[in-house]
Design an enzyme around this catalytic site. Structure first.
Site, PDB file in Angstrom:
ATOM      1  CB  CYS A 102     -12.373   7.964  31.713  1.00 30.68           C
ATOM      2  SG  CYS A 102     -11.495   9.549  30.012  1.00 30.68           S
ATOM      3  CG  HIS A 112     -15.757   5.820  31.919  1.00 31.22           C
ATOM      4  ND1 HIS A 112     -16.019   7.576  31.862  1.00 31.22           N
ATOM      5  CD2 HIS A 112     -14.759   5.744  30.409  1.00 31.22           C
ATOM      6  CE1 HIS A 112     -15.431   8.293  30.540  1.00 31.22           C
ATOM      7  NE2 HIS A 112     -14.680   7.119  30.280  1.00 31.22           N
ATOM      8  CG  ASN A 136     -15.981   8.663  26.709  1.00 30.55           C
ATOM      9  OD1 ASN A 136     -16.010   9.848  28.895  1.00 30.55           O
ATOM     10  ND2 ASN A 136     -14.663   8.111  26.812  1.00 30.55           N
TER      11      ASN A 136
HETATM   12  O1  UT7 Z   1     -13.037   7.020  28.459  1.00 30.86           O
HETATM   13  C1  UT7 Z   1     -12.164   5.982  27.997  1.00 30.86           C
HETATM   14  C2  UT7 Z   1     -11.763   6.429  26.703  1.00 30.86           C
HETATM   15  N1  UT7 Z   1     -11.665   5.903  25.305  1.00 30.86           N
HETATM   16  C3  UT7 Z   1     -12.853   4.164  24.774  1.00 30.86           C
HETATM   17  O2  UT7 Z   1     -13.164   4.190  25.892  1.00 30.86           O
HETATM   18  C4  UT7 Z   1     -13.734   4.228  23.591  1.00 30.86           C
HETATM   19  C5  UT7 Z   1     -12.754   3.334  23.169  1.00 30.86           C
HETATM   20  N2  UT7 Z   1     -12.964   2.502  22.107  1.00 30.86           N
HETATM   21  C6  UT7 Z   1     -14.101   2.507  20.738  1.00 30.86           C
HETATM   22  O3  UT7 Z   1     -14.610   2.871  21.911  1.00 30.86           O
HETATM   23  C7  UT7 Z   1     -14.380   2.386  20.107  1.00 30.86           C
HETATM   24  O4  UT7 Z   1     -12.695   1.640  19.291  1.00 30.86           O
HETATM   25  C8  UT7 Z   1     -13.995   3.109  18.730  1.00 30.86           C
HETATM   26  C9  UT7 Z   1     -15.894   3.593  18.843  1.00 30.86           C
HETATM   27  C10 UT7 Z   1     -13.488   3.937  18.622  1.00 30.86           C
HETATM   28  C11 UT7 Z   1     -14.070   2.311  17.116  1.00 30.86           C
HETATM   29  O5  UT7 Z   1     -15.171   1.059  16.595  1.00 30.86           O
HETATM   30  P1  UT7 Z   1     -13.839  -0.177  16.600  1.00 30.86           P
HETATM   31  O6  UT7 Z   1     -14.948  -1.577  15.728  1.00 30.86           O
HETATM   32  O7  UT7 Z   1     -13.135  -0.503  17.620  1.00 30.86           O
HETATM   33  O8  UT7 Z   1     -14.216   0.369  15.303  1.00 30.86           O
HETATM   34  P2  UT7 Z   1     -11.627   1.421  14.750  1.00 30.86           P
HETATM   35  O9  UT7 Z   1     -11.113   1.881  15.082  1.00 30.86           O
HETATM   36  O10 UT7 Z   1     -11.178  -0.826  14.053  1.00 30.86           O
HETATM   37  O11 UT7 Z   1     -12.538   1.018  12.894  1.00 30.86           O
HETATM   38  C12 UT7 Z   1     -12.640   1.218  12.383  1.00 30.86           C
HETATM   39  C13 UT7 Z   1     -13.189   2.054  11.119  1.00 30.86           C
HETATM   40  C14 UT7 Z   1     -11.671   2.241  10.121  1.00 30.86           C
HETATM   41  O12 UT7 Z   1     -12.004   2.231   9.228  1.00 30.86           O
HETATM   42  P3  UT7 Z   1     -11.165   1.321   8.402  1.00 30.86           P
HETATM   43  O13 UT7 Z   1      -9.632   1.642   8.487  1.00 30.86           O
HETATM   44  O14 UT7 Z   1     -11.957   0.192   8.932  1.00 30.86           O
HETATM   45  O15 UT7 Z   1     -11.237   1.499   6.660  1.00 30.86           O
HETATM   46  C15 UT7 Z   1     -12.573   4.068  11.055  1.00 30.86           C
HETATM   47  O16 UT7 Z   1     -11.743   4.517  10.220  1.00 30.86           O
HETATM   48  O17 UT7 Z   1     -14.630   2.619  11.153  1.00 30.86           O
HETATM   49  C16 UT7 Z   1     -13.532   4.046  10.937  1.00 30.86           C
HETATM   50  N3  UT7 Z   1     -14.248   5.257  11.474  1.00 30.86           N
HETATM   51  C17 UT7 Z   1     -15.404   5.397  11.695  1.00 30.86           C
HETATM   52  N4  UT7 Z   1     -16.245   5.628  10.189  1.00 30.86           N
HETATM   53  C18 UT7 Z   1     -17.393   6.166  10.274  1.00 30.86           C
HETATM   54  C19 UT7 Z   1     -13.265   5.845  12.792  1.00 30.86           C
HETATM   55  N5  UT7 Z   1     -14.436   6.383  13.137  1.00 30.86           N
HETATM   56  C20 UT7 Z   1     -15.677   6.432  12.449  1.00 30.86           C
HETATM   57  C21 UT7 Z   1     -16.560   7.413  12.362  1.00 30.86           C
HETATM   58  N6  UT7 Z   1     -17.608   7.393  10.835  1.00 30.86           N
HETATM   59  N7  UT7 Z   1     -17.018   8.473  12.628  1.00 30.86           N
END
Ligand code: UT7
Length: 340
Positions: free
Chosen positions: A134, A267, A297
């Site tokens: 990225c 980004h 993204n």
């Molecule tokens: O280009 C660089 C690459 N990527 C990025 O920059 C992405 C960086 N990270 C992020 O944008 C965020 O960390 C995410 C959007 C990926 C996730 O958001 P978060 O607030 O960090 O959530 P989390 O990883 O702490 O997950 C929270 C919960 C989990 O469930 P439990 O374990 O709390 O029960 C996940 O399983 O959300 C769950 N979850 C979803 N739920 C519904 C993960 N993906 C999904 C989904 N729909 N698509």
């Protein structure tokens, strides 16, 4: 107010003070292309256990574009490039070098840049790909400008292009809701006044495992997973930290103040990362460029896609000071500060 650069500083940048071999370089035109097919959050709700509400509140993403099966990264890149070339009033024969930043090349080799070279008729051009995930477009822009400043070339096409849908596991809700396909391109050319003031590029392979496609083709087989995997919250924290640091380092290298920045184009990964970065840097949200809501993204394509959209909308205009930033797999990160 501009500060004089300190030659003893680690970020001292001689080109900010003296120019480099009496040359300057700037972006003369921008173009972009996104595939026709729009995939909304509602459509993803039918594919994995997710909701529009979760995707919107956690990422700000509402929709993304997905390429057709027979549409490849070089097709997206060539279409973006042709638009930029038309606006710059240059033809294929004027291009000296094509750099494509991508992690989704059409094939292992030849390079996507060589395929773009053929599609746009750049018969004199050298062509190669660079891979910095990225951060790829930021890396490619700096490489392109080095060729111009060293008097090797006058006109360089810098493209960020991705078909990320080809490396996404569409059953993994942790990743499939985040990414999209597209391409952006700029024509970089020698100029009379300084355009690109400074850049800072960084990498740290200690964090290689938190964002990667670990698989490879070996001995006629795919060894390891061919899908993108990510530790989302670790990536999130790392991104917010380094986007803040690298913006400050780049402004210092240029001898400029962050308050002089008209537009911040980080980004486009997640609207929460973008807003946190602007807040940490003390920049009002009106100066933050946001297109992740409808592009998702798009990795190396995200910054030039966003730039083109804001230029087309008449928001980013000639003379505006723009900070562009990348962060992603590697880990890699970087920023470029330029006058548009
Ligand atoms: O280009 C660089 C690459 N990527 C990025 O920059 C992405 C960086 N990270 C992020 O944008 C965020 O960390 C995410 C959007 C990926 C996730 O958001 P978060 O607030 O960090 O959530 P989390 O990883 O702490 O997950 C929270 C919960 C989990 O469930 P439990 O374990 O709390 O029960 C996940 O399983 O959300 C769950 N979850 C979803 N739920 C519904 C993960 N993906 C999904 C989904 N729909 N698509």
């Amino acid at each position: 107010m501009n500060e004089s650069p300190d030659p003893a500083s680690a970020f001292y940048n001689p080109r900010a003070e003296h120019g480099f071999l009496g040359r300057s370089c700037s972006i003369t035109a921008v173009g972009s292309y996104v595939p026709e097919r729009v995939v909304t959050n509602a459509e993803l709700e039918k594919m994995v256990e997710t909701t529009d509400e979760w995707i919107t509140t956690r990422t700000g993403i509402k929709a993304r574009r997905i390429a057709a099966e027979n549409e490849f990264t070089s097709d997206l890149g060539a279409k973006a490039a042709l638009k930029a070339m038309e606006r710059a009033e240059v033809s294929g024969t004027d291009i000296d070098l094509i750099i494509v930043a991508t992690i989704t090349p059409d094939m292992t080799f030849p390079s996507t840049a060589a395929l773009v070279q053929q599609k746009i008729g750049a018969v004199r051009a050298a062509a190669f790909d660079i891979e910095a995930a990225c951060s790829g477009f930021i890396y490619a822009l700096e490489i392109g400008q080095q060729f111009i400043m060293s008097r090797t070339y006058d006109t360089v096409l810098v493209i960020g292009a991705e078909k990320l849908s080809s490396i996404i596991n569409w059953k993994d809700r942790n990743t499939c809701v985040l990414f999209g396909d597209g391409a952006g391109a700029v024509v970089l050319a020698r100029a009379d006044k300084p355009g690109l003031h400074a850049s800072v590029l960084r990498a740290d392979g200690n964090h290689a495992d938190i964002l990667s496609v670990p698989g490879n083709v070996c001995g006629g087989r795919i060894v390891g997973s061919p899908y993108l995997q990510m530790q989302g919250s670790q990536v999130f924290k790392f991104a917010v930290k380094v986007l803040d640091e690298v913006a400050r380092e780049t402004a210092a290298a240029a001898g400029m103040q962050l308050t002089d920045v008209d537009w911040l184009i980080p980004h486009q990964a997640n609207v929460r990362i973008l807003e946190a970065t602007a807040r940490k840097l003390g920049l009002p949200l009106e100066r933050l460029v946001v297109t992740v809501d409808h592009h998702g993204n798009t990795s190396a394509a995200s910054v030039p896609l966003a730039l083109d959209e804001y230029v087309r909308a008449g928001k980013i205009r000639a003379g505006h000071r723009v900070m562009m930033q990348g962060v992603g797999g590697g880990f890699t990160w970087g920023a470029v500060l330029l006058d548009f």
